[in-house]
Design a protein around this motif. Structure first.
Motif, PDB file in Angstrom:
ATOM      1  N   ASP A 191       0.824  -1.213   0.000  1.00  0.00           N
ATOM      2  CA  ASP A 191       0.000   0.000   0.000  1.00  0.00           C
ATOM      3  C   ASP A 191       0.858   1.262   0.000  1.00  0.00           C
ATOM      4  O   ASP A 191       0.402   2.333  -0.421  1.00  0.00           O
ATOM      5  CB  ASP A 191      -0.935   0.006   1.223  1.00  0.00           C
ATOM      6  CG  ASP A 191      -2.062  -1.009   1.077  1.00  0.00           C
ATOM      7  OD1 ASP A 191      -2.210  -1.596  -0.012  1.00  0.00           O
ATOM      8  OD2 ASP A 191      -2.786  -1.230   2.069  1.00  0.00           O
ATOM      9  N   PHE A 192       2.099   1.151   0.472  1.00  0.00           N
ATOM     10  CA  PHE A 192       3.024   2.280   0.399  1.00  0.00           C
ATOM     11  C   PHE A 192       3.791   2.281  -0.925  1.00  0.00           C
ATOM     12  O   PHE A 192       3.915   3.315  -1.586  1.00  0.00           O
ATOM     13  CB  PHE A 192       4.028   2.217   1.560  1.00  0.00           C
ATOM     14  CG  PHE A 192       5.324   2.935   1.275  1.00  0.00           C
ATOM     15  CD1 PHE A 192       5.395   4.318   1.314  1.00  0.00           C
ATOM     16  CD2 PHE A 192       6.474   2.213   0.944  1.00  0.00           C
ATOM     17  CE1 PHE A 192       6.583   4.974   1.031  1.00  0.00           C
ATOM     18  CE2 PHE A 192       7.660   2.868   0.662  1.00  0.00           C
ATOM     19  CZ  PHE A 192       7.718   4.252   0.712  1.00  0.00           C
ATOM     20  N   ALA A 193       4.293   1.121  -1.328  1.00  0.00           N
ATOM     21  CA  ALA A 193       5.180   1.034  -2.489  1.00  0.00           C
ATOM     22  C   ALA A 193       4.460   1.370  -3.791  1.00  0.00           C
ATOM     23  O   ALA A 193       5.011   2.064  -4.649  1.00  0.00           O
ATOM     24  CB  ALA A 193       5.794  -0.366  -2.575  1.00  0.00           C
ATOM     25  N   GLY A 194       3.221   0.881  -3.947  1.00  0.00           N
ATOM     26  CA  GLY A 194       2.501   1.109  -5.191  1.00  0.00           C
ATOM     27  C   GLY A 194       2.350   2.579  -5.552  1.00  0.00           C
ATOM     28  O   GLY A 194       2.798   3.016  -6.625  1.00  0.00           O
ATOM     29  N   PRO A 195       1.751   3.403  -4.695  1.00  0.00           N
ATOM     30  CA  PRO A 195       1.623   4.838  -4.999  1.00  0.00           C
ATOM     31  C   PRO A 195       2.971   5.537  -5.138  1.00  0.00           C
ATOM     32  O   PRO A 195       3.119   6.447  -5.965  1.00  0.00           O
ATOM     33  CB  PRO A 195       0.845   5.375  -3.792  1.00  0.00           C
ATOM     34  CG  PRO A 195       0.090   4.194  -3.264  1.00  0.00           C
ATOM     35  CD  PRO A 195       0.997   3.029  -3.473  1.00  0.00           C
ATOM     36  N   ALA A 196       3.968   5.124  -4.342  1.00  0.00           N
ATOM     37  CA  ALA A 196       5.280   5.773  -4.415  1.00  0.00           C
ATOM     38  C   ALA A 196       5.915   5.582  -5.787  1.00  0.00           C
ATOM     39  O   ALA A 196       6.478   6.519  -6.372  1.00  0.00           O
ATOM     40  CB  ALA A 196       6.201   5.216  -3.324  1.00  0.00           C
ATOM     41  N   VAL A 197       5.811   4.369  -6.309  1.00  0.00           N
ATOM     42  CA  VAL A 197       6.408   4.098  -7.618  1.00  0.00           C
ATOM     43  C   VAL A 197       5.656   4.841  -8.713  1.00  0.00           C
ATOM     44  O   VAL A 197       6.258   5.391  -9.647  1.00  0.00           O
ATOM     45  CB  VAL A 197       6.419   2.583  -7.891  1.00  0.00           C
ATOM     46  CG1 VAL A 197       6.905   2.291  -9.302  1.00  0.00           C
ATOM     47  CG2 VAL A 197       7.307   1.883  -6.876  1.00  0.00           C
ATOM     48  N   TRP A 198       4.326   4.889  -8.609  1.00  0.00           N
ATOM     49  CA  TRP A 198       3.538   5.622  -9.598  1.00  0.00           C
ATOM     50  C   TRP A 198       3.955   7.092  -9.618  1.00  0.00           C
ATOM     51  O   TRP A 198       4.115   7.702 -10.671  1.00  0.00           O
ATOM     52  CB  TRP A 198       2.042   5.514  -9.274  1.00  0.00           C
ATOM     53  CG  TRP A 198       1.251   4.794 -10.311  1.00  0.00           C
ATOM     54  CD1 TRP A 198       0.478   3.696 -10.139  1.00  0.00           C
ATOM     55  CD2 TRP A 198       1.142   5.126 -11.706  1.00  0.00           C
ATOM     56  NE1 TRP A 198      -0.088   3.305 -11.329  1.00  0.00           N
ATOM     57  CE2 TRP A 198       0.303   4.167 -12.306  1.00  0.00           C
ATOM     58  CE3 TRP A 198       1.693   6.123 -12.509  1.00  0.00           C
ATOM     59  CZ2 TRP A 198      -0.023   4.186 -13.653  1.00  0.00           C
ATOM     60  CZ3 TRP A 198       1.384   6.138 -13.861  1.00  0.00           C
ATOM     61  CH2 TRP A 198       0.537   5.184 -14.423  1.00  0.00           C
ATOM     62  N   LEU A 199       4.134   7.680  -8.430  1.00  0.00           N
ATOM     63  CA  LEU A 199       4.519   9.080  -8.342  1.00  0.00           C
ATOM     64  C   LEU A 199       5.878   9.320  -9.001  1.00  0.00           C
ATOM     65  O   LEU A 199       6.066  10.280  -9.753  1.00  0.00           O
ATOM     66  CB  LEU A 199       4.570   9.510  -6.872  1.00  0.00           C
ATOM     67  CG  LEU A 199       4.938  10.972  -6.603  1.00  0.00           C
ATOM     68  CD1 LEU A 199       3.916  11.899  -7.245  1.00  0.00           C
ATOM     69  CD2 LEU A 199       5.030  11.223  -5.105  1.00  0.00           C
ATOM     70  N   MET A 200       6.830   8.424  -8.760  1.00  0.00           N
ATOM     71  CA  MET A 200       8.156   8.586  -9.340  1.00  0.00           C
ATOM     72  C   MET A 200       8.121   8.425 -10.851  1.00  0.00           C
ATOM     73  O   MET A 200       8.822   9.138 -11.588  1.00  0.00           O
ATOM     74  CB  MET A 200       9.112   7.564  -8.725  1.00  0.00           C
ATOM     75  CG  MET A 200      10.549   7.744  -9.189  1.00  0.00           C
ATOM     76  SD  MET A 200      11.216   9.385  -8.774  1.00  0.00           S
ATOM     77  CE  MET A 200      12.207   9.730 -10.220  1.00  0.00           C
ATOM     78  N   MET A 201       7.313   7.499 -11.344  1.00  0.00           N
ATOM     79  CA  MET A 201       7.197   7.307 -12.790  1.00  0.00           C
ATOM     80  C   MET A 201       6.654   8.578 -13.450  1.00  0.00           C
ATOM     81  O   MET A 201       7.116   8.983 -14.518  1.00  0.00           O
ATOM     82  CB  MET A 201       6.288   6.127 -13.087  1.00  0.00           C
ATOM     83  CG  MET A 201       6.868   4.769 -12.754  1.00  0.00           C
ATOM     84  SD  MET A 201       8.366   4.379 -13.681  1.00  0.00           S
ATOM     85  CE  MET A 201       7.747   4.444 -15.362  1.00  0.00           C
ATOM     86  N   LEU A 202       5.686   9.210 -12.811  1.00  0.00           N
ATOM     87  CA  LEU A 202       5.131  10.454 -13.358  1.00  0.00           C
ATOM     88  C   LEU A 202       6.159  11.583 -13.323  1.00  0.00           C
ATOM     89  O   LEU A 202       6.265  12.366 -14.273  1.00  0.00           O
ATOM     90  CB  LEU A 202       3.873  10.849 -12.571  1.00  0.00           C
ATOM     91  CG  LEU A 202       2.652   9.945 -12.766  1.00  0.00           C
ATOM     92  CD1 LEU A 202       1.524  10.362 -11.827  1.00  0.00           C
ATOM     93  CD2 LEU A 202       2.174  10.000 -14.218  1.00  0.00           C
ATOM     94  N   VAL A 203       6.921  11.662 -12.236  1.00  0.00           N
ATOM     95  CA  VAL A 203       7.971  12.680 -12.134  1.00  0.00           C
ATOM     96  C   VAL A 203       8.985  12.485 -13.251  1.00  0.00           C
ATOM     97  O   VAL A 203       9.420  13.452 -13.905  1.00  0.00           O
ATOM     98  CB  VAL A 203       8.665  12.608 -10.757  1.00  0.00           C
ATOM     99  CG1 VAL A 203       9.936  13.454 -10.745  1.00  0.00           C
ATOM    100  CG2 VAL A 203       7.714  13.072  -9.663  1.00  0.00           C
ATOM    101  N   LEU A 204       9.377  11.235 -13.497  1.00  0.00           N
ATOM    102  CA  LEU A 204      10.346  10.929 -14.538  1.00  0.00           C
ATOM    103  C   LEU A 204       9.817  11.340 -15.911  1.00  0.00           C
ATOM    104  O   LEU A 204      10.520  11.968 -16.705  1.00  0.00           O
ATOM    105  CB  LEU A 204      10.656   9.427 -14.511  1.00  0.00           C
ATOM    106  CG  LEU A 204      11.863   8.934 -15.304  1.00  0.00           C
ATOM    107  CD1 LEU A 204      13.148   9.530 -14.760  1.00  0.00           C
ATOM    108  CD2 LEU A 204      11.937   7.407 -15.246  1.00  0.00           C
ATOM    109  N   ALA A 205       8.549  10.994 -16.188  1.00  0.00           N
ATOM    110  CA  ALA A 205       7.953  11.320 -17.490  1.00  0.00           C
ATOM    111  C   ALA A 205       7.815  12.827 -17.684  1.00  0.00           C
ATOM    112  O   ALA A 205       8.144  13.360 -18.748  1.00  0.00           O
ATOM    113  CB  ALA A 205       6.590  10.643 -17.610  1.00  0.00           C
TER     114      ALA A 205
END
Length: 508
Positions: A191-205
């Motif tokens: 529940d922590f890792a999923g949103p964190a990775v999504w946020l980083m992917m968006l930052v990268l894009a």
């Protein structure tokens, strides 16, 4: 009757009539069901948002030829994944049992150890590989500094640099800590890792798109390199952008989830009902998969425009950032992402699988420890660098296993399973001394098509049907098992029929 933890741990009572060779509290039907739709959604964010998941999506984007065709291929594949995961997930919700216990209904009370150990071997191998990838993401950040760079260049141990060894041990220990706390801790981590990775992917894009000056989906790649990538990603000599390429993209995307088609029930059994499961699956599979793939496409195109080269590994993209903070954030995020997929796909599953072999002595935690120790012992050999084809050949047998289990549960038993008999040595699922020969015969024939021929057979077979071998194995084994069983359970008893829904509901 009681089963005592040989290490002096808790005692667990074995219910009357159950065998200690088949039962412990970790393998028992789930009673506490706290996994809501958000947790199921994050099973999929944890599984998909890995370094390899990004690499595969980015590769398939280039093979598709353009964004529209890419979304068609990924969209069709994601819908198939959703449907198949819902099949096995509903079985987990209804019975409350993990995969190796459910497999007893079709392969026999003791025969189920074979498909369980197949999954355990593959998962343990990829556990080590993913741990190494996560460690690599951290190494990519640390070598920006003189001290770690010096350690990386001057020290060698087990054919790795000292820095790589230290990072591997750190990631290995972090995963072991998570799994040692049990499935509830796994849920919280996801529940922590999923949103964190999504946020980083968006930052990268977004960061790369801003740096590129526009949102662009065009990638300039030499034709020969693109053809080689298409061959590597799909296993076929397809022309990028062709109908054959789109079909291969969908098939490759489905096959990527082969292990999860079996062990999703390990998580689904903790959801309260099928409605909750469906909601989590809808958002986690077709919606999440398509959006994640689209972000991977945007990032790949933007990175190509910014750096003048096609980079398919997100860790290598982030390592080029000028900001040390962004590089650190990316490294930690990719490490967390890889921990996520390891916990979901490669750690929980062998923990249950090893426990199933000797429930009296091996608990869920001990099963996870066994998998972790094996991965640690394999590290000096780093077999994931040169033996993935062998392990993939073994992993391809999971298609026929899936075919047998699904046909047995839905077509033969009509989704009605006498759950207590799964823990009885002399019950309905004893078959031939605890082994269902018909199931093994069907799975073996299916494995010829899904595993043997694509890997070791004529080159023409793999070149033509490679991406579809998993599907062929599922269909062949399923049809044969249905035929061998005569469309009915070989040893269905009147008592089992009378128990029906009530026993399914209470689980024991």
């Amino acid at each position: 009757m009681t089963a005592t933890d040989s290490a002096g741990g808790d005692r667990s009572t074995v219910p009357q009539g159950y065998s200690p060779r088949l039962y412990n509290e970790d393998l028992a039907p789930a009673t506490e069901r706290k996994w809501g739709a958000f947790s199921i959604f994050n099973v999929w964010t944890s599984d998909v948002h890995s370094l390899y998941g990004y690499f595969l999506a980015a590769s398939l984007f280039l093979v598709a030829g353009n964004t529209f065709k890419f979304l068609i291929g990924i969209g069709v594949g994601s819908l198939i994944i959703y449907w198949l995961m819902t099949l096995i997930g509903n079985a987990g919700v209804k019975t409350g049992v993990p995969y190796p216990v459910l497999a007893r209904a079709s392969f026999g009370t003791f025969g189920a150890n074979v498909p369980a150990l197949v999954r355990a071997v593959v998962a343990t191998f990829w556990y080590g590989a993913q741990t190494s990838a996560a460690a690599g993401a951290i190494v990519a950040f640390l070598v920006r500094y003189d001290g770690p760079q010096h350690l990386h260049e001057t020290s060698r141990l087990f054919d790795h640099s000292g820095l790589e060894v230290l990072c591997y041990l750190g990631v290995w220990a972090a995963q072991l800590l998570i799994i040692s706390k049990g499935m509830e801790t796994v849920r919280r981590f996801q529940d922590f890792a999923g949103p964190a990775v999504w946020l980083m992917m968006l930052v990268l894009a977004v960061a790369l798109s801003v740096k590129a000056g526009a949102l662009d989906f065009s990638v300039d790649m030499p034709g020969d390199d693109l053809a080689a990538l298409a061959k590597s990603a799909t296993g076929l000599d397809v022309s990028p952008g062709s109908l054959a390429a789109i079909a291969a993209i969908a098939a490759t995307w489905v096959t990527y989830f082969a292990a999860l088609f079996l062990n999703f029930g390990d998580f689904a059994r903790f959801t309260p009902d099928e409605k909750t499961l469906k909601k989590g699956n809808v958002w986690g599979l077709p919606v999440n998969l398509i959006l994640f793939s689209l972000v991977a496409a945007i990032t790949t195109a933007a990175a190509s425009n910014v750096y003048g080269e096609v980079i398919l590994e997100p860790a290598k993209i982030s390592a080029k950032f000028d900001s040390a903070f962004l590089v650190l954030l990316a490294a930690l995020t990719f490490a967390v992402a890889t921990l996520g997929i390891n916990v979901v796909a490669n750690f929980v599953s062998p923990a249950f699988d090893f426990a199933n072999v000797a429930p009296k002595y091996v608990t869920f935690r001990r099963g996870g420890l066994i998998a972790a120790v094996i991965a640690l012992l394999l590290y000096p050999l780093h077999p994931w660098d040169n033996a993935p084809s062998f392990v993939n050949a073994i992993g391809s047998t999971m298609g026929p296993i899936f075919g047998v289990i699904v046909v047995d549960y839905y077509l033969i038993r009509k989704a009605q399973l006498h759950v207590p008999a799964l823990y009885e040595e002399g019950g309905e699922f004893r078959f031939q001394g605890g082994w269902n020969v018909r199931a093994f015969a069907a799975a073996a024939v299916g494995a010829v098509f899904s595993s043997i021929l694509p890997t070791y057979g004529p080159s023409g077979y793999g070149a033509t049907l490679g991406p579809y071998s998993w599907f062929i194995g599922v269909i062949v084994s399923g049809v044969l098992y249905f035929a061998f069983s005569g469309g009915k359970s070989p040893l269905a008893t009147p008592a089992a029929a009378m128990h029906g829904e009530s026993d399914v509901a209470k689980g024991s």
